[in-house]
Write a protein that holds these residues in place. Structure first.
Motif, PDB file in Angstrom:
ATOM      1  N   GLN A  95      -7.126  -4.303  -1.528  1.00 55.05           N
ATOM      2  CA  GLN A  95      -5.723  -4.276  -1.947  1.00 55.05           C
ATOM      3  C   GLN A  95      -5.580  -3.609  -3.315  1.00 55.05           C
ATOM      4  OE1 GLN A  95      -7.227  -7.052  -0.832  1.00 55.05           O
ATOM      5  NE2 GLN A  95      -6.058  -7.742   0.953  1.00 55.05           N
ATOM      6  N   ASN A  96      -4.404  -3.048  -3.549  1.00 52.96           N
ATOM      7  CA  ASN A  96      -4.105  -2.523  -4.870  1.00 52.96           C
ATOM      8  C   ASN A  96      -4.054  -3.657  -5.883  1.00 52.96           C
ATOM      9  OD1 ASN A  96      -3.751   0.318  -4.313  1.00 52.96           O
ATOM     10  ND2 ASN A  96      -1.871  -0.231  -3.220  1.00 52.96           N
ATOM     11  N   LEU A 124      -4.701   3.966  -4.471  1.00 48.45           N
ATOM     12  CA  LEU A 124      -5.660   2.976  -3.968  1.00 48.45           C
ATOM     13  C   LEU A 124      -6.476   2.381  -5.102  1.00 48.45           C
ATOM     14  CD1 LEU A 124      -8.430   4.763  -4.131  1.00 48.45           C
ATOM     15  CD2 LEU A 124      -7.884   5.412  -1.809  1.00 48.45           C
ATOM     16  N   ARG A 149       0.861  -1.190   0.000  1.00 42.89           N
ATOM     17  CA  ARG A 149       0.000   0.000   0.000  1.00 42.89           C
ATOM     18  C   ARG A 149       0.892   1.232   0.000  1.00 42.89           C
ATOM     19  NH1 ARG A 149      -5.398  -1.530   1.336  1.00 42.89           N
ATOM     20  NH2 ARG A 149      -5.556  -3.566   2.356  1.00 42.89           N
TER      21      ARG A 149
END
Length: 759
Positions: free
Chosen positions: A617-618, A578, A573
Motif C-alpha cells: 500500500q501507499n 507506488l 492506489r
C-alpha cells in the motif's frame, strides 16, 4: 482402401510449397510476437515450430515463466514490463489463467496466433535445409512434419530465424559464435574465464502433488544414486516444483546443440534422483502421499549459437544504459551468467548483476551482417556472451521480435532489405510504428505528427491532485526501510505530514532521495535528511524538504528502518504512484544492495522495490503543495506509461462521471481511436507457476463510453481488461470532437489513461 505395389525407386513424401512475405522459424515468444506483429500489418507470414505447442521455454513442455525487465519486481526498473503484443499476451493470460497453469498458457498463445488470418502455422515441423539464390540471399527453406509425413518448401523475400539454435542462419552460412568472448575483445570486465565456463546449460523441471493415499516410488536404475553429488542438495524443498528448480542445470561444458540428448539424459538422472531423495531418504516429513505429476521431456535451452549482426551488444551497453539512435526495445534483466557445471558446481548457481535502470537494444543487432534478407530474433541475436546474459530472457526476446515483425512489414511495403531501414530516416518510421502498437521505446515518444490528438484541445471533468493519500490503511512496520515514490516538480519545496506509531521513545530518520539519471528509479542521491524524536504511541510528524529535485522527476520520501516504528498506510492506489522497500529478493540476487567485486564493470547501489499486491500500500500522508502531475495535458505527449513523469491523465475519485472532451478547431476524418490504459507495467505477470492475486489489474479502466459532441454514442466498452483498446468504425467518421465517459475501476482507484491516438 489404398494398395501400393513395390516401387524399386525411392518414394517421395508429400510436398507442399508455401509462398509468403515473411517466413519465421521458431514458435517461442520471439517467433510468436514477430508473427502477430507482422500479420496485423497485413503481410503474409508462415510460422514454423518444431514442437507440438507454441511458447518454447514458456510452453507446457518446459514450463519456465516469462520474465524480462521487471525481474520478479526485484530491481529498480519501475513500470518496465514489456509492451505491445508481449504485454497483450501476459495480460490475457492473467485474465484467463491467474493461477499460472502452463497448459492453459499454451491455449492463450495458440488462440492469439490462430486468430490472425495472415499467419499460416506449421506445428511439429522442423526446418532442416536452406536454398540460397546467391551467396547472401535465402530463397527458400525446407521443413518436415513427422506427424503428417509432409515436406514443406517455404519461399519468401524475408526470413526470420527465431529458432533458438539458429538453424536457418547456420545453414545459410551466417557468422556465429559459441562461448564467451575474452575480456580484451570488447573491454568487458565481467567476461568469465574458462574455469567458470563459457556456456550456460539446459534445465528440466518436475511437478509433484499430494494424493489421498500413500504412493511408493522405486527409482529407475539410471537415477542419481548419491544426492551429495549435488553441492546444493540441502536447498531442495519437497514442495518446490517447476521453474523454482531453474538451477537444475547441466551442459555448459558440452556442445549445447549436438549434445542436447546427452544433456537431457543427465537431467533426467538428476530429477529422478532428487525425487528418490525426497520420497525415500527419510529427510522429509509428510511425503508418503506425494507423487510425481509431471517431468519435462525436453530440456529448456539457455545458450547455443549467437549470430553476428550489424552491431554486437556488449556489457557496457547494458550496465551504462547506452542509448542508441536505432533503439527498438528496452532490456532490464540482470546480466545473468551461470557456472558451466550447473547443478554439480560448488559455485553460486547464478551471478546476476543489475544495471541501475533499463537500457536500449538497437535494431542493428537483429539484422544479419552476412545474409541480406535475414532477421535474427530470440536468444541468437548479435550480443556478446555477457550482454546475452541479459537479453536472452523471454519477455525481452518477445518485445524485440515485435520490431522484427514490424520491420518486415515496412520492408514488404517499400521493397527494402532489412539493412535499408537504417537509411533515409526509415528507422524513425519503424520506431513510431512500434510505439503506436505499444512498444514504449525509452525516450522515444509517438510522433505528434502521426496523432491527430496533438491538434486537439483536451479538457477533463476533473484532475487528480494529491494533497492527501488518505490514512485509511493498515500499519506497516519499519523493520525494513520504506519510501513513497512520487513525481516532483523541479526546485519545488514540499511539506509532508505522516502518522507514525512508536513502541517506545526512539528516533526516525526521513530522507528525500532521487536518481542520478532523471529517468531512473535507483535512489542513490540523498538530497535532504531529517531526524525526528518520537514518543511512545501514535503521533503525526511533519517534514519539509526545501530544495526539491533538480528536474521534473520521481523522488523518494524515504523512511529508514526502525523496528520500533510503524507507518500508517492507505488503501488508495493511483497510476504512476507506488511505495517501495529496501528489502530482499533472493530470486534475483537482491540482498537489498548490489555490492559487486572490484573491477568487473558493475555499479554498487541499493535496491528499492515494490511489494506484490495485496501488500504494497501507499504510505498515507498529507502533501503541500499538492502533487499536480496528472493533468489532461499529458494526453498527446506520446508516452504510454510512466517515464520520468506520470504521463497520464488521472481523474479525481470524487468525480462520479469522469470525462475527457477532445475538440478540434475544424472537422477531422477519424478512422481509428486508440486508448492506452494502465495495465500496471510494474507487475511482472509471470506466465506460469507463480500465480497472481487478480484477474484484472486494479488500475485498468474496464467500462467507458465514447460519444460525439452531440451526445451520440459511438462505442460502449464493458468489462475491458486489456491495455490497448481500439475503436475502429466500419466507415471513417467526420468529427469535430468526441467525449469519453469513464467509470472508476473501484472506489479506491481513480480512472486513468496514458494516451489517446487518433488517426
Amino acid at each position: 482402401m489404398i494398395v501400393k505395389t513395390f516401387n524399386k525407386e525411392k518414394r517421395d513424401c508429400k510436398t507442399i510449397e508455401l509462398v509468403c512475405d515473411l517466413s519465421i522459424t521458431g514458435g517461442g515468444t520471439a517467433g510468436v510476437c514477430a508473427a502477430i506483429t507482422a500479420a496485423r500489418k497485413g503481410i503474409k507470414v508462415v510460422l514454423i515450430q518444431d514442437r507440438p505447442v507454441l511458447g518454447g521455454n514458456a510452453s507446457s513442455e518446459v514450463r519456465l515463466w516469462i520474465l524480462g525487465a521487471t525481474s520478479h519486481m526485484g530491481n529498480n526498473n519501475r513500470w518496465s514490463r514489456e509492451g505491445g503484443v508481449m504485454d497483450e499476451i501476459l495480460v490475457e493470460n492473467l485474465y484467463r489463467n491467474p493461477e499460472g497453469n502452463a497448459v492453459v498458457f499454451d491455449t492463450v498463445l495458440l488462440d492469439k496466433v490462430l486468430n490472425e488470418e495472415n499467419i499460416t502455422l506449421l506445428l511439429n515441423t522442423c526446418v532442416y535445409d536452406v536454398n540460397k539464390s546467391s551467396d547472401t540471399k535465402i530463397e527458400s527453406i525446407k521443413a518436415f512434419n513427422s506427424q503428417n509425413s509432409t515436406e514443406y518448401v517455404v519461399k519468401a523475400p524475408l526470413f526470420c530465424d527465431a529458432s533458438g539454435d539458429g538453424i536457418v542462419a547456420f545453414k545459410a552460412g551466417a557468422s556465429f559464435r559459441m562461448g564467451a568472448e575474452p575480456k580484451e575483445e570488447f573491454g568487458e570486465l565481467f567476461a568469465p574465464d574458462k574455469s567458470y565456463g563459457e556456456l550456460l546449460g539446459h534445465s528440466m523441471y518436475f511437478y509433484s502433488k499430494n494424493t489421498d493415499k500413500p504412493v511408493k516410488f522405486k527409482a529407475p536404475e539410471f537415477a542419481l544414486k548419491d544426492i551429495k553429488q549435488i553441492p546444493r542438495y540441502k536447498a531442495i524443498g519437497k514442495d518446490d516444483k517447476g521453474c523454482r528448480f531453474w538451477w537444475f542445470e547441466y551442459g555448459g561444458r558440452h556442445d549445447t546443440i549436438h549434445d542436447t540428448e546427452h544433456i537431457k539424459y543427465e537431467l533426467w538422472k538428476v530429477i529422478y534422483g532428487v525425487w528418490d531423495y525426497i520420497k525415500n531418504s527419510g529427510e522429509f516429513e509428510d511425503v508418503d502421499n506425494m507423487t510425481l505429476e509431471w517431468v519435462g521431456t525436453i530440456p529448456g535451452k539457455r545458450e547455443s549459437r549467437r549470430f553476428e549482426g550489424l552491431y554486437m551488444m556488449k556489457q557496457q551497453d547494458v550496465i551504462e544504459q547506452q542509448e542508441f539512435d536505432d533503439a527498438i526495445a528496452h532490456g532490464g534483466w540482470a546480466i545473468d551468467l551461470h557456472p558451466a557445471d550447473g547443478i554439480y558446481s560448488k559455485l553460486s548457481a547464478c551471478t546476476q548483476w543489475h544495471s541501475k535502470g533499463v537500457y536500449h537494444i538497437p535494431y542493428r543487432s537483429f539484422v544479419s551482417k552476412d545474409i541480406d534478407n535475414l532477421f535474427l530474433a530470440g536468444r541468437i541475436i548479435s550480443a556478446t556472451h555477457v550482454a546475452f546474459g541479459s537479453t536472452r530472457v523471454m519477455a525481452t526476446t518477445g518485445l524485440c521480435a515485435q520490431a522484427v515483425g514490424m520491420a518486415a512489414a515496412l520492408c514488404t511495403e517499400k521493397s527494402m532489405k532489412p539493412a535499408d531501414i537504417l537509411e533515409n530516416g526509415e528507422i524513425k518510421n519503424l520506431q513510431n510504428e512500434l510505439n503506436i502498437v505499444g512498444q514504449s521505446i525509452p525516450n522515444i515518444p509517438i510522433k505528434t505528427s502521426t496523432n491527430l490528438i496533438s491538434e486537439a484541445n483536451v479538457q477533463a471533468s476533473s484532475t487528480l491532485e494529491i494533497s492527501e493519500i488518505p490514512f485509511d490503511g493498515n500499519w506497516f512496520s519499519l523493520n525494513i526501510s520504506a519510501a513513497q515514490l512520487l513525481p516532483f516538480k523541479a526546485n519545488q519545496s514540499y511539506n509532508f505530514k505522516m502518522l507514525v506509531k512508536a513502541d517506545g521513545a526512539t528516533e526516525l530518520k526521513v530522507q528525500l532521495r532521487t536518481s542520478e539519471k532523471s529517468k531512473n528509479y535507483a535512489p542513490e542521491v540523498i538530497l535532504e535528511s531529517k531526524t525526528f524524536k518520537l514518543e511512545q504511541g501514535e503521533q503525526y510528524i511533519t517534514v519539509e524538504f526545501s530544495n526539491g529535485t533538480p528536474n521534473d522527476q520521481y523522488a523518494f520520501v524515504t523512511f529508514l528502518s526502525n523496528d520500533k516504528v510503524s507507518l500508517k498506510t492507505s488503501n488508495k492506489r493511483y497510476s504512476g504512484v507506488l511505495s517501495v522497500f529496501n528489502g530482499v529478493n533472493k530470486a534475483v540476487s537482491n540482498n537489498g544492495k548490489q555490492v559487486p567485486p572490484a573491477n568487473i564493470g558493475v555499479d554498487e547501489f541499493e535496491f528499492w522495490t515494490p511489494h506484490r499486491r495485496p501488500e504494497g500500500q501507499n504510505i498515507a500522508m498529507k502533501i503541500y503543495p499538492a502533487i499536480q502531475s496528472f493533468k489532461s495535458d499529458n494526453i498527446g505527449n506520446g508516452y504510454v506509461r510512466p517515464w520520468g513523469e506520470v504521463n497520464a491523465w488521472v481523474a479525481d475519485l470524487n468525480d462520479e462521471n469522469p470525462t475527457l472532451k477532445v475538440e478540434w478547431d475544424e472537422t477531422k476524418t477519424i478512422s481509428e481511436i486508440k486508448l492506452f490504459l494502465d495495465p500496471d507495467y510494474d507487475h511482472p505477470m509471470e506466465s506460469t507457476l507463480m500465480g497472481h492475486p487478480e484477474e484484472v489489474v486494479p488500475f485498468c479502466v474496464r467500462n467507458y463510453t465514447i460519444k460525439d459532441l452531440d451526445g451520440n454514442v459511438l462505442h460502449v466498452e464493458k468489462g475491458n481488461y486489456q491495455t490497448i483498446n481500439t475503436f475502429k468504425p466500419n466507415e471513417s467518421l467526420n468529427l469535430k470532437g468526441f467525449t469519453i465517459e469513464f467509470v472508476h475501476p473501484s472506489k479506491d482507484v481513480p480512472a486513468a489513461i496514458f494516451e489517446i491516438l487518433c488517426q
